[in-house]
Write a protein that holds these residues in place. Structure first.
Motif, PDB file in Angstrom:
ATOM      1  N   VAL A 236       0.852  -1.193   0.000  1.00 29.88           N
ATOM      2  CA  VAL A 236       0.000   0.000   0.000  1.00 29.88           C
ATOM      3  C   VAL A 236       0.884   1.238   0.000  1.00 29.88           C
ATOM      4  CG1 VAL A 236      -1.767   1.289   1.258  1.00 29.88           C
ATOM      5  CG2 VAL A 236      -1.859  -1.208   1.210  1.00 29.88           C
ATOM      6  N   ILE A 237       0.553   2.211  -0.809  1.00 33.38           N
ATOM      7  CA  ILE A 237       1.270   3.483  -0.852  1.00 33.38           C
ATOM      8  C   ILE A 237       0.257   4.595  -0.622  1.00 33.38           C
ATOM      9  CG2 ILE A 237       1.046   3.604  -3.379  1.00 33.38           C
ATOM     10  CD1 ILE A 237       3.704   5.119  -3.418  1.00 33.38           C
ATOM     11  N   SER A 238       0.650   5.609   0.141  1.00 31.70           N
ATOM     12  CA  SER A 238      -0.283   6.693   0.468  1.00 31.70           C
ATOM     13  C   SER A 238       0.384   8.036   0.239  1.00 31.70           C
ATOM     14  CB  SER A 238      -0.757   6.585   1.921  1.00 31.70           C
ATOM     15  OG  SER A 238       0.321   6.817   2.815  1.00 31.70           O
ATOM     16  N   ALA A 239      -0.445   9.044   0.069  1.00 31.01           N
ATOM     17  CA  ALA A 239       0.047  10.404  -0.134  1.00 31.01           C
ATOM     18  C   ALA A 239      -0.893  11.379   0.551  1.00 31.01           C
ATOM     19  CB  ALA A 239       0.144  10.737  -1.628  1.00 31.01           C
ATOM     20  N   ILE A 240      -0.310  12.404   1.159  1.00 36.12           N
ATOM     21  CA  ILE A 240      -1.095  13.522   1.673  1.00 36.12           C
ATOM     22  C   ILE A 240      -1.366  14.453   0.498  1.00 36.12           C
ATOM     23  CG2 ILE A 240      -1.183  15.411   3.326  1.00 36.12           C
ATOM     24  CD1 ILE A 240      -1.107  12.675   4.623  1.00 36.12           C
ATOM     25  N   ASP A 241      -2.610  14.794   0.293  1.00 34.93           N
ATOM     26  CA  ASP A 241      -2.989  15.640  -0.852  1.00 34.93           C
ATOM     27  C   ASP A 241      -2.673  17.092  -0.522  1.00 34.93           C
ATOM     28  OD1 ASP A 241      -3.958  16.489  -3.228  1.00 34.93           O
ATOM     29  OD2 ASP A 241      -6.077  16.194  -2.756  1.00 34.93           O
ATOM     30  N   ILE A 242      -1.580  17.596  -1.080  1.00 36.00           N
ATOM     31  CA  ILE A 242      -1.172  18.978  -0.829  1.00 36.00           C
ATOM     32  C   ILE A 242      -1.305  19.772  -2.119  1.00 36.00           C
ATOM     33  CG2 ILE A 242       0.400  18.344   1.031  1.00 36.00           C
ATOM     34  CD1 ILE A 242       2.698  18.539  -0.909  1.00 36.00           C
ATOM     35  N   LEU A 315       7.120  11.949  -0.031  1.00 36.77           N
ATOM     36  CA  LEU A 315       7.525  12.569   1.228  1.00 36.77           C
ATOM     37  C   LEU A 315       8.268  13.882   0.993  1.00 36.77           C
ATOM     38  CD1 LEU A 315       8.706   9.428   3.230  1.00 36.77           C
ATOM     39  CD2 LEU A 315       6.584  10.684   3.523  1.00 36.77           C
ATOM     40  N   ASP A 316       9.044  13.969  -0.085  1.00 33.12           N
ATOM     41  CA  ASP A 316       9.776  15.211  -0.383  1.00 33.12           C
ATOM     42  C   ASP A 316       8.808  16.373  -0.584  1.00 33.12           C
ATOM     43  OD1 ASP A 316      12.126  13.832  -0.207  1.00 33.12           O
ATOM     44  OD2 ASP A 316      12.410  13.622  -2.379  1.00 33.12           O
ATOM     45  N   GLY A 317       7.736  16.137  -1.337  1.00 33.54           N
ATOM     46  CA  GLY A 317       6.759  17.193  -1.569  1.00 33.54           C
ATOM     47  C   GLY A 317       6.033  17.616  -0.305  1.00 33.54           C
ATOM     48  N   GLU A 318       5.731  16.652   0.558  1.00 33.13           N
ATOM     49  CA  GLU A 318       5.035  16.968   1.806  1.00 33.13           C
ATOM     50  C   GLU A 318       5.938  17.763   2.747  1.00 33.13           C
ATOM     51  OE1 GLU A 318       3.779  13.162   3.204  1.00 33.13           O
ATOM     52  OE2 GLU A 318       2.674  12.736   1.350  1.00 33.13           O
ATOM     53  N   TRP A 319       7.212  17.394   2.790  1.00 33.59           N
ATOM     54  CA  TRP A 319       8.155  18.140   3.629  1.00 33.59           C
ATOM     55  C   TRP A 319       8.185  19.610   3.212  1.00 33.59           C
ATOM     56  CZ3 TRP A 319      11.183  17.915   7.875  1.00 33.59           C
ATOM     57  CH2 TRP A 319      12.229  18.824   7.981  1.00 33.59           C
ATOM     58  N   ALA A 320       8.239  19.853   1.910  1.00 32.41           N
ATOM     59  CA  ALA A 320       8.272  21.228   1.416  1.00 32.41           C
ATOM     60  C   ALA A 320       7.007  21.988   1.806  1.00 32.41           C
ATOM     61  CB  ALA A 320       8.449  21.235  -0.105  1.00 32.41           C
TER      62      ALA A 320
END
Length: 599
Positions: A236-242, A315-320
């Motif tokens: 499973v892979i997840s992403a925070i929608d930013i 994760l890189d995009g979420e950190w930014a």
């Protein structure tokens, strides 16, 4: 809830833990979820540009939601009864339920009308991730000692018996044929490869597939209980929608996939007419032919290595995004910067504040989780895709969205860099990295570094402490650890969040714990908790725990979290890097010493 032929699950459960290929027990029935080619054709489309881009532009679709009281005309998901060998709870008659006898209702015994329940044991192959029923008639008669028993083909008079003399364990269970008198107990099933001697081979397929879809598989078949955790291991892979601009590569990929000729091209991207089709699609859509070729060639499922890379990119995009919090960036991503301590707080909290560079309250977030495949029996088994649809048809991943809240905080980079440069810290971490590289799951996880282990362990300690303070159960909390040092931005942060797929968000209990001074007090309490474990000194002095010894000083008594909460399968944990041990400084050992002095 059950009706005739109908069962209901929570929407979030259809991705994990009861996604494609998983077994779910509902009202006494044991059912397995079929692949997504069986899903309704009009399944709702989900959008998450960041996640779709990392998954090579494949679309995301959600399982259909249903009303509280669905009818047979309500769109739903198909499940296959598995195992198909059932025994009667009253008379113990054992018989396989054939496909033609399936009504969707809970089966009843033909002899006494009692309820029939599934057998406990099934068979998995140890390499191909295939699963199958055990033919109990065949297995029992392999113990035949006389010619009449060897020739017996009666499958209507089998009985599943428990020992009358009180034998415990598997030897107290047996299958008995009343026609010929043969009896065989389950004690023989405990040995590895027990079915190999009985001539039982891998079926080469999943239960819902036909025999014509089976592949040749010479892997050894192993007996497991159908409720074992290794029956189904989902990727499973997840992403925070930013908020993020939609890249042109994704725009072009969507246009190409929606073209009428793309199905023919993707089914044979190197075929005799592939060049003609590429030029045709490129000309009609005004996109470069190279992009058309790349999209066609990437229509295969994502691999282990690419999945790990995709997670890192997300994760890189979420950190930014967390570096520039905003309450107006997006209605589904509302963040607000806050302080960590107040001027009036105790000196130990002030000292702890020197190690924290920022705190962000995530008042609302949207998470999208997608399932890309699954394994059985072992983490190094072959990956089974979520779809067995033929090439040329639309390829997509099952996904779900959920809304929630969270707390993000980052560690001061100067303090982190100074600590992780210590030779003893690097030597201790290198032990886990060597074991990762030597293990069969190396490609599924990123490189182990001092900051990644410390931050991951700290995230677990915080979740365990938040379960007491926030009102959420520990299984409802999740972690995202930002520890990359590969790019221009060196990351050192943690997001603890909760999200629900069955509501429009949560009630703010977690965000409230991020406000000063609650977060500082909670973090201090978590650090103090980690200094002692009920299994010490065994746990603290351990040279390796967990799968492949990929944990050091971490066990269920101190640092492990529920499987639904951890993004790394409860691996790469070591609380000695948080509070220190003999010869190895912990990142927070000075805070621990200050707390002891203050008390």
């Amino acid at each position: 809830m059950t009706q005739d032929g109908l069962r209901t699950l929570r929407l979030s459960e259809t991705i994990a833990p009861f996604g494609v290929g998983a077994i779910v027990d509902i009202a006494g029935d044991s059912l397995m979820a079929t692949d997504i080619s069986w899903w309704p054709k009009n399944s709702p489309r989900l959008t998450c540009d960041r996640l779709e881009r990392e998954l090579r532009g494949r679309a995301l679709k959600s399982p259909p939601s249903v009303p509280s009281y669905p009818s047979k005309k309500t769109p739903g998901l198909t499940f296959q009864r598995f195992p198909s060998w059932l025994f009667c709870q009253n008379c113990r008659a054992l018989r396989q339920l054939n496909a033609g006898e399936e009504t969707g209702k809970s089966p009843r015994c033909a002899k006494c009308a009692g309820p029939r329940v599934p057998m406990r044991f099934i068979a998995l192959c140890d390499k191909g991730s295939h699963v199958q029923d055990i033919s109990w008639r065949w297995w029992a008669h392999r113990a035949a000692t006389v010619l009449a028993q060897q020739k017996c083909v009666d499958s209507e008079n089998l009985f599943f018996r428990t020992s009358e003399n009180g034998n415990e364990g598997l030897s107290g269970l047996s299958v008995h044929c009343k026609s010929c008198g043969v009896r065989r107990n389950f004690g023989e099933l405990s040995a590895k490869g027990a079915l190999k001697g009985d001539g039982i081979k891998c079926s080469g397929k999943q239960p819902w597939q036909s025999k014509f879809e089976a592949i040749d598989c010479d892997a050894t078949v192993q007996v497991v209980q159908r409720g074992a955790t290794n029956v189904h291991m989902a990727d499973v892979i997840s992403a925070i929608d930013i908020p993020e601009a939609k890249p042109m590569s994704l725009v072009h990929a969507e246009k190409v996939r929606n073209h009428g000729s793309f199905g023919a091209l993707s089914s044979d991207p190197d075929g005799p007419i592939s060049e003609y089709l590429r030029e045709l699609i490129a000309k009609e859509l005004d996109v470069p032919p190279e992009i058309v070729k790349a999209v066609a060639m990437s229509n295969d499922a994502i691999s282990d290595g690419n999945l790990a890379t995709a997670r890192s990119g997300l994760l890189d995009g979420e950190w930014a995004a967390f570096q520039t919090p905003s309450t107006a960036a997006s209605p589904d991503f509302i963040t607000e910067a806050t302080g960590f301590v107040r001027h009036s707080d105790a000196p130990v909290l002030q000292k702890l504040g020197d190690l924290i560079s920022s705190v962000v309250l995530v008042r609302r977030l949207r998470e999208v989780r997608a399932m890309t495949g699954f394994r059985r029996y072992s983490p190094d088994s072959n990956v089974i895709p979520v779809s067995f649809a033929p090439k040329g048809t639309e390829q997509w991943y099952p996904a779900m969205e959920s809304f929630g809240e969270g707390i993000f905080f980052s560690i001061a980079e100067a303090a982190m860099s100074n600590w992780e440069s210590a030779q003893s810290v690097q030597e201790r971490t290198s032990v886990l990295e060597r074991r990762r590289l030597d293990s069969h799951i190396a490609s599924r996880h990123n490189e182990v570094t001092p900051r990644s282990v410390m931050l991951h362990t700290l995230a677990h300690l915080i979740m365990r402490r938040l379960a007491f303070n926030s009102g959420y159960a520990s299984a409802a909390l999740r972690e995202r650890v930002y520890s990359s040092v590969a790019g221009a931005d060196r990351q050192a942060g943690i997001l603890i969040y909760t999200a629900s797929g069955d509501s429009e968000g949560t009630l703010g209990g977690l965000v409230r714990q991020g406000e000063p001074p609650r977060l500082a007090r909670m973090l201090l309490a978590a650090i103090e908790d980690s200094d002692w474990c009920s299994n010490d000194p065994v746990c603290r002095e351990s040279k390796g725990q967990g799968m492949n010894a990929l944990n050091l000083a971490a066990c269920h008594g101190c640092a492990l979290a529920p499987e639904t909460s951890c993004e790394n399968s409860n691996l790469f944990l070591d609380r000695s890097l948080v509070v220190g041990s003999d010869g190895t400084p912990g990142f927070f050992d000075s805070i621990l010493a200050a707390g002891r002095s203050a008390s």
